[in-house]
Design a protein around this motif. Sequence first.
Motif, PDB file in Angstrom:
ATOM      1  N   SER A  23       0.829  -1.197   0.000  1.00 34.18           N
ATOM      2  CA  SER A  23       0.000   0.000   0.000  1.00 34.18           C
ATOM      3  C   SER A  23       0.866   1.251   0.000  1.00 34.18           C
ATOM      4  O   SER A  23       0.556   2.230  -0.671  1.00 34.18           O
ATOM      5  CB  SER A  23      -0.951   0.003   1.186  1.00 34.18           C
ATOM      6  OG  SER A  23      -0.243   0.011   2.385  1.00 34.18           O
ATOM      7  N   LEU A  24       1.966   1.227   0.747  1.00 31.58           N
ATOM      8  CA  LEU A  24       2.833   2.401   0.771  1.00 31.58           C
ATOM      9  C   LEU A  24       3.590   2.561  -0.539  1.00 31.58           C
ATOM     10  O   LEU A  24       3.865   3.667  -0.985  1.00 31.58           O
ATOM     11  CB  LEU A  24       3.828   2.310   1.929  1.00 31.58           C
ATOM     12  CG  LEU A  24       3.250   2.743   3.263  1.00 31.58           C
ATOM     13  CD1 LEU A  24       4.259   2.513   4.379  1.00 31.58           C
ATOM     14  CD2 LEU A  24       2.876   4.215   3.221  1.00 31.58           C
TER      15      LEU A  24
ATOM     16  N   ARG B 288       2.467   1.666  -3.290  1.00 27.11           N
ATOM     17  CA  ARG B 288       1.419   1.836  -4.285  1.00 27.11           C
ATOM     18  C   ARG B 288       1.558   0.845  -5.439  1.00 27.11           C
ATOM     19  O   ARG B 288       1.630   1.202  -6.605  1.00 27.11           O
ATOM     20  CB  ARG B 288       1.395   3.275  -4.807  1.00 27.11           C
ATOM     21  CG  ARG B 288       0.936   4.233  -3.715  1.00 27.11           C
ATOM     22  CD  ARG B 288       0.533   5.572  -4.233  1.00 27.11           C
ATOM     23  NE  ARG B 288       1.633   6.261  -4.861  1.00 27.11           N
ATOM     24  CZ  ARG B 288       1.667   6.565  -6.141  1.00 27.11           C
ATOM     25  NH1 ARG B 288       0.665   6.256  -6.923  1.00 27.11           N
ATOM     26  NH2 ARG B 288       2.698   7.193  -6.638  1.00 27.11           N
TER      27      ARG B 288
ATOM     28  N   GLU C  64      -0.547  -2.335  -6.697  1.00 23.28           N
ATOM     29  CA  GLU C  64      -1.826  -2.934  -6.342  1.00 23.28           C
ATOM     30  C   GLU C  64      -1.827  -4.447  -6.464  1.00 23.28           C
ATOM     31  O   GLU C  64      -1.945  -4.997  -7.541  1.00 23.28           O
ATOM     32  CB  GLU C  64      -2.952  -2.345  -7.188  1.00 23.28           C
ATOM     33  CG  GLU C  64      -4.298  -2.711  -6.619  1.00 23.28           C
ATOM     34  CD  GLU C  64      -5.412  -1.983  -7.322  1.00 23.28           C
ATOM     35  OE1 GLU C  64      -6.466  -2.588  -7.512  1.00 23.28           O
ATOM     36  OE2 GLU C  64      -5.218  -0.810  -7.678  1.00 23.28           O
TER      37      GLU C  64
ATOM     38  N   SER D  53      -3.482   8.236  -3.079  1.00 20.86           N
ATOM     39  CA  SER D  53      -3.852   6.987  -2.421  1.00 20.86           C
ATOM     40  C   SER D  53      -4.292   7.223  -0.980  1.00 20.86           C
ATOM     41  O   SER D  53      -4.707   6.311  -0.288  1.00 20.86           O
ATOM     42  CB  SER D  53      -2.675   6.014  -2.447  1.00 20.86           C
ATOM     43  OG  SER D  53      -1.569   6.584  -1.801  1.00 20.86           O
TER      44      SER D  53
ATOM     45  N   VAL E  72       3.160   9.874  -0.830  1.00 18.21           N
ATOM     46  CA  VAL E  72       2.510   8.808  -0.064  1.00 18.21           C
ATOM     47  C   VAL E  72       1.436   9.361   0.861  1.00 18.21           C
ATOM     48  O   VAL E  72       0.358   8.815   0.970  1.00 18.21           O
ATOM     49  CB  VAL E  72       3.517   8.055   0.824  1.00 18.21           C
ATOM     50  CG1 VAL E  72       2.950   6.724   1.234  1.00 18.21           C
ATOM     51  CG2 VAL E  72       4.836   7.928   0.153  1.00 18.21           C
TER      52      VAL E  72
END
Lengths: 428, 333
Positions: free
Chosen positions: A117-118, A120, A122, B161, B197
């Motif tokens: 997630s950090l 990015r 997927e 995100s 981020v």
Amino acid sequence: MGVLPLAIPGYVMAYALLGLTGANGMMATVFGLELPRLSGYWGALVSISLYTFPYLFLNLRAGLMGLDPALEEVARSLGYRPHQVFLKVILPQLRPAYYAGALIIGLYVLGDFGSVSLMRFETFSYAIYLQYAASYDRIYAAWLALMLLCMTGFALVLEYKLLRGLSFYRTGTGSSKRAKTARLGIWKYPVYFFVSILMLASIILPVMTIIYWMMDGLDGFFWPNLWSALGSSVSASAPAAFLAATLAIPLAYIGVRYPTRSTRILEKMAYFGYATPPLALALALIFFTLSAAPILYQTLTLLILAYTLHFMAEAVGPVRSALYQASPRLEEAARNLGYPRFKAFMKSTFPLLRGGMIVSMAFVFLSAMKELPITFLLSPIGFDSLAVNVWSYSVEAMFAQAAPFALLILLFSSLFVGLLFAREWSQK
Amino acid sequence: MKSLFSLVVLTFLLLTTQITEVFAQSLTIYSGRSKALVDPIVNDFQRQTGIRVNVRYGGSTQLAVALLEEGRRSPADLFWAQDAGALGAVTQGEMLQELPESILELVPEQFRSENKTWVATSGRARVLAYSTVRSSEDEIPSNINGLTDPKFRNRVGWAPSNASFQAFLTGFRLLHGDDATRDWLRAMRENDAQNYVNNNALIQAIAAGEIDFALTNHYYLFRYTESNPNYPVAQTFFENGDPGNLNNVSGAGILKTSRNAEAAQQFISFMLEQHAQRFFTENIFEYPATEVEGELPGGVTFQEMLEISPQVDLDALADLEQTIRLLREVGLL
């Protein structure tokens, strides 16, 4: 040392790498070396590799330690060069260890969330999380999780095909002798170099990042309830480690000694618990306990059972590798000498599994110490573990306050692992 | 070995019985607001009312999903979430009870759910942060569409995100529609908006000279300026009602199944009193949900803050799905 990276939460590693690279990263400001910012696929790959390699390392190590040195000597005496011995004799012997490690890492990556997630990138688990976060749609997320389990099934079938019909215990007479330490000679230097680079990247870098957070204290430094958090963490992680390692023995035993289709399937069940995304597993357990045993709901017992269910797969690998190398003849001899079945096992095979069990416990303990989603949802109310604190502060970008908790996870993990391995070291 | 095992089992049983006993006599809160932020004020509540509070801390999303899974058997009395979306989801699951008027009227209309199931307890505003070295307030466009101007090429940072950015984008959609939102995202992308981020990274990137502007939450900057008044970053709002000023609120609602609804109401009222509201504004730099005297973070009054934020239906902020679809369509996720 090789185990410690396991204790580093994925998102800490990701933060460390993100802080190191890029135009404003540490490499740029301290060394004037501007590395491209690690993110996306490569970022996730590097970050996950750095803290999952111990799974492979420890599995291989347990395999190597149990290897009969006579094999090597026979190969040498038949004219193999050292590198041929390594490629043609040692590596094939390590197959169970190698597959077990690779399988765990593969499944771990399928389920990892913190790093991806950090960075990015997927992955499937990220998609599942987004599904919960975006639409609170438990049904669709559950379908995705089921698909993930199908993929796990494929991986398991593959492993089964690769391991079929193998046996690695000695069949001759006599017992295996103590292995001679190999002389590295000139190769010493590249080996040292490689090991130090690995240590630097996987342990020193994240620790430096944590210490840097601590120094960066914007809100003043304080020592909060570190000890109670430590107590909570250990009170759940240690029993789970013990329980998982104990339960792994019968699973691995029937899988290795009575390899029929059904026992194989039984042994592999452990991996499904591991491959289920933690959030989905926690929800499933909420549903299950509330309808079947409400008295257990949100108790320490449930948390320990959940950890055990989830991390059992990590425990099975090392125990199984050890079992492959323990000859069933020993146990048969014990039975001949009049021991009943269980006692024969305890007296002959069990001592040989100790090395494997220690690794199993270390795996489960370290994983449970840093686990989050299951802890959030299934722990007794008010349960205040180290990992929950690290998350709670770092999600608010209060890294200075998160740092002591993160350091304590590392410190205590190394202590625990040290204790586990102390016996082994003292024998040398 | 055997005795050790029975000892372990015995301990389990002891703990089990102990914990179920605690449930009956105290307030149980599921808090998506992190312990790091709210622990002191929860302790104040316990001290002043004598009601014992058990808090389960976790992510708002995770707790919301857990509540939905628990259904009628949930041990929780109160759900305190970090964002409106999570509360909206639990409301949709028909798990929250209607709050009494005496609580609802404590906050302005825009700070309560239309279903009357929850109220805001504090808020976090979206702002535009900028470098005081390479830019100034005159250069700042009056609305968020201005950032697509070529003069901002390669100078603006955002965090696609990040949950707070996505909440803002949902607000954008509710105010101006999906097409306008998609166009804005495309234009920003073509203008080389830089991805980061999280909000913290954005502020640091401005200070380090990587970017000159950033779309971020309002309270991060104060952590830096508090210890260093000369920190080279400042922040401002767009014109009143612009989606770029969205106030994403934290809020609380009471479960239908709560057996301590009265204590839960007391908890919400306590969080809306001056003492708690001041705590949110002064200690963690949030915006209050009820009128607080004097200057708020960023030098605005409570009334001004209400005018600055766009009016959106808070429950509708739960619809993140379409927002994420848009972000994917544009290639930002």
